[in-house]
Design a protein around this motif. Structure first.
Motif, PDB file in Angstrom:
ATOM      1  N   UNK A   2     -84.654   7.235   6.875  1.00  0.00           N
ATOM      2  CA  UNK A   2     -86.144   7.726   6.492  1.00  0.00           C
ATOM      3  C   UNK A   2     -86.647   6.613   5.440  1.00  0.00           C
ATOM      4  N   UNK A   3     -87.844   6.449   5.511  1.00  0.00           N
ATOM      5  CA  UNK A   3     -88.751   5.752   4.535  1.00  0.00           C
ATOM      6  C   UNK A   3     -88.243   6.202   3.104  1.00  0.00           C
ATOM      7  N   UNK A   4     -88.505   5.366   2.317  1.00  0.00           N
ATOM      8  CA  UNK A   4     -88.280   5.768   0.577  1.00  0.00           C
ATOM      9  C   UNK A   4     -89.212   6.891   0.380  1.00  0.00           C
ATOM     10  N   UNK A   5     -90.575   6.812   0.655  1.00  0.00           N
ATOM     11  CA  UNK A   5     -91.557   7.752   0.467  1.00  0.00           C
ATOM     12  C   UNK A   5     -90.869   9.552   0.840  1.00  0.00           C
ATOM     13  N   UNK A   6     -90.438   9.251   2.110  1.00  0.00           N
ATOM     14  CA  UNK A   6     -89.652  10.438   2.602  1.00  0.00           C
ATOM     15  C   UNK A   6     -88.625  10.903   1.811  1.00  0.00           C
ATOM     16  N   UNK A   7     -87.672   9.883   1.590  1.00  0.00           N
ATOM     17  CA  UNK A   7     -86.518  10.400   0.873  1.00  0.00           C
ATOM     18  C   UNK A   7     -86.925  10.990  -0.587  1.00  0.00           C
ATOM     19  N   UNK A   8     -87.815  10.410  -1.252  1.00  0.00           N
ATOM     20  CA  UNK A   8     -88.377  11.045  -2.499  1.00  0.00           C
ATOM     21  C   UNK A   8     -88.908  12.577  -2.326  1.00  0.00           C
ATOM     22  N   UNK A   9     -89.425  12.986  -1.267  1.00  0.00           N
ATOM     23  CA  UNK A   9     -89.792  14.065  -1.002  1.00  0.00           C
ATOM     24  C   UNK A   9     -88.538  15.141  -0.703  1.00  0.00           C
ATOM     25  N   UNK A  10     -87.348  14.241  -0.034  1.00  0.00           N
ATOM     26  CA  UNK A  10     -86.403  14.988   0.425  1.00  0.00           C
ATOM     27  C   UNK A  10     -85.631  15.334  -1.106  1.00  0.00           C
ATOM     28  N   UNK A  11     -85.577  14.467  -1.934  1.00  0.00           N
ATOM     29  CA  UNK A  11     -85.131  14.680  -3.184  1.00  0.00           C
ATOM     30  C   UNK A  11     -85.718  15.843  -4.008  1.00  0.00           C
ATOM     31  N   UNK A  12     -87.258  15.803  -3.833  1.00  0.00           N
ATOM     32  CA  UNK A  12     -87.853  16.687  -4.623  1.00  0.00           C
ATOM     33  C   UNK A  12     -87.289  18.099  -4.088  1.00  0.00           C
ATOM     34  N   UNK A  13     -87.378  18.426  -2.893  1.00  0.00           N
ATOM     35  CA  UNK A  13     -87.059  19.480  -1.913  1.00  0.00           C
ATOM     36  C   UNK A  13     -85.786  20.047  -2.450  1.00  0.00           C
ATOM     37  N   UNK A  14     -84.955  19.143  -2.674  1.00  0.00           N
ATOM     38  CA  UNK A  14     -83.408  19.586  -3.237  1.00  0.00           C
ATOM     39  C   UNK A  14     -83.686  20.160  -4.637  1.00  0.00           C
ATOM     40  N   UNK A  15     -84.438  19.537  -5.251  1.00  0.00           N
ATOM     41  CA  UNK A  15     -84.715  20.150  -6.922  1.00  0.00           C
ATOM     42  C   UNK A  15     -85.257  21.362  -6.874  1.00  0.00           C
ATOM     43  N   UNK A  16     -86.126  21.624  -5.897  1.00  0.00           N
ATOM     44  CA  UNK A  16     -87.116  23.040  -5.865  1.00  0.00           C
ATOM     45  C   UNK A  16     -86.170  23.997  -5.151  1.00  0.00           C
ATOM     46  N   UNK A  17     -85.590  25.020  -5.934  1.00  0.00           N
ATOM     47  CA  UNK A  17     -84.756  26.016  -5.299  1.00  0.00           C
ATOM     48  C   UNK A  17     -85.678  26.924  -4.515  1.00  0.00           C
ATOM     49  N   UNK A  18     -86.833  27.422  -5.026  1.00  0.00           N
ATOM     50  CA  UNK A  18     -87.599  28.568  -4.443  1.00  0.00           C
ATOM     51  C   UNK A  18     -88.542  28.059  -3.514  1.00  0.00           C
ATOM     52  N   UNK A  19     -88.682  28.747  -2.428  1.00  0.00           N
ATOM     53  CA  UNK A  19     -89.524  28.134  -1.048  1.00  0.00           C
ATOM     54  C   UNK A  19     -91.071  28.290  -1.655  1.00  0.00           C
ATOM     55  N   UNK A  20     -91.393  29.198  -2.436  1.00  0.00           N
ATOM     56  CA  UNK A  20     -92.748  29.256  -3.100  1.00  0.00           C
ATOM     57  C   UNK A  20     -93.243  27.959  -3.696  1.00  0.00           C
ATOM     58  N   UNK A  21     -92.208  27.486  -4.401  1.00  0.00           N
ATOM     59  CA  UNK A  21     -92.428  26.238  -5.179  1.00  0.00           C
ATOM     60  C   UNK A  21     -92.444  24.912  -4.118  1.00  0.00           C
ATOM     61  N   UNK A  22     -91.577  25.023  -2.867  1.00  0.00           N
ATOM     62  CA  UNK A  22     -91.722  24.043  -2.034  1.00  0.00           C
ATOM     63  C   UNK A  22     -93.024  24.064  -1.255  1.00  0.00           C
ATOM     64  N   UNK A  23     -93.431  25.434  -0.805  1.00  0.00           N
ATOM     65  CA  UNK A  23     -94.836  25.292  -0.095  1.00  0.00           C
ATOM     66  C   UNK A  23     -95.821  24.798  -1.251  1.00  0.00           C
ATOM     67  N   UNK A  24     -95.802  25.265  -2.589  1.00  0.00           N
ATOM     68  CA  UNK A  24     -96.827  24.661  -3.438  1.00  0.00           C
ATOM     69  C   UNK A  24     -96.768  23.154  -3.648  1.00  0.00           C
TER      70      UNK A  24
END
Length: 142
Positions: A2-24
């Motif tokens: 994936x592109x760098x911008x998508x990889x950044x999103x994937x890394x952020x999602x790994x950091x966010x434990x709660x699905x409400x935080x991910x949805x936000x």
């Protein structure tokens, strides 16, 4: 890969434990996108198969497999705007040949979104991916 911008999103999602935080986070990404001009919200740019109103406006620079694919999009649903932002991170700036090589289902699975979207949202996401792939295939000359 994936592109760098998508990889950044994937890394952020790994950091966010709660699905409400991910949805936000997804909603915040959608809010950060520039809105489409009303003149671009026409039947030709509207994506069928989405429960909400969705418009994707592709732009192809060049010709053949090396042509570069970019796009903008908007939706009247905040979560869908966020999904569009993720699609931009995944596809924007790739060649049309590269667009067709992306396994969007696998990439979204990495984010865990496949298990947390409603059936309607999943259908809409598939419709957006299909529109992107059709546009790239046409531009490639396939």
């Amino acid at each position: 890969m994936a592109q760098d911008a998508f990889e950044e999103i994937a890394e952020t999602f790994e950091f966010l434990d709660d699905w409400e935080d991910r949805y936000r986070h997804v909603i915040d990404m959608g809010k950060a996108m520039a809105p489409l001009e009303d003149a671009l919200k026409v039947p030709a740019t509207k994506v069928d198969g989405c429960a909400s109103q969705v418009w994707l406006v592709p732009r192809i620079e060049g010709e053949g497999p090396g042509a570069v694919f970019t796009f903008r999009g908007e939706s009247d649903a905040m979560i869908v705007r966020g999904l569009i932002a993720i699609l931009v991170a995944l596809y924007d700036g790739l060649t049309v040949a590269e667009v067709l090589d992306v396994d969007a289902g696998a990439e979204f699975k990495r984010l865990g979104l496949d298990a947390h979207l409603s059936a309607q949202r999943s259908n809409g996401l598939r419709a957006m991916i299909q529109r992107i792939r059709q546009t790239a295939a046409t531009a490639r000359g396939a």
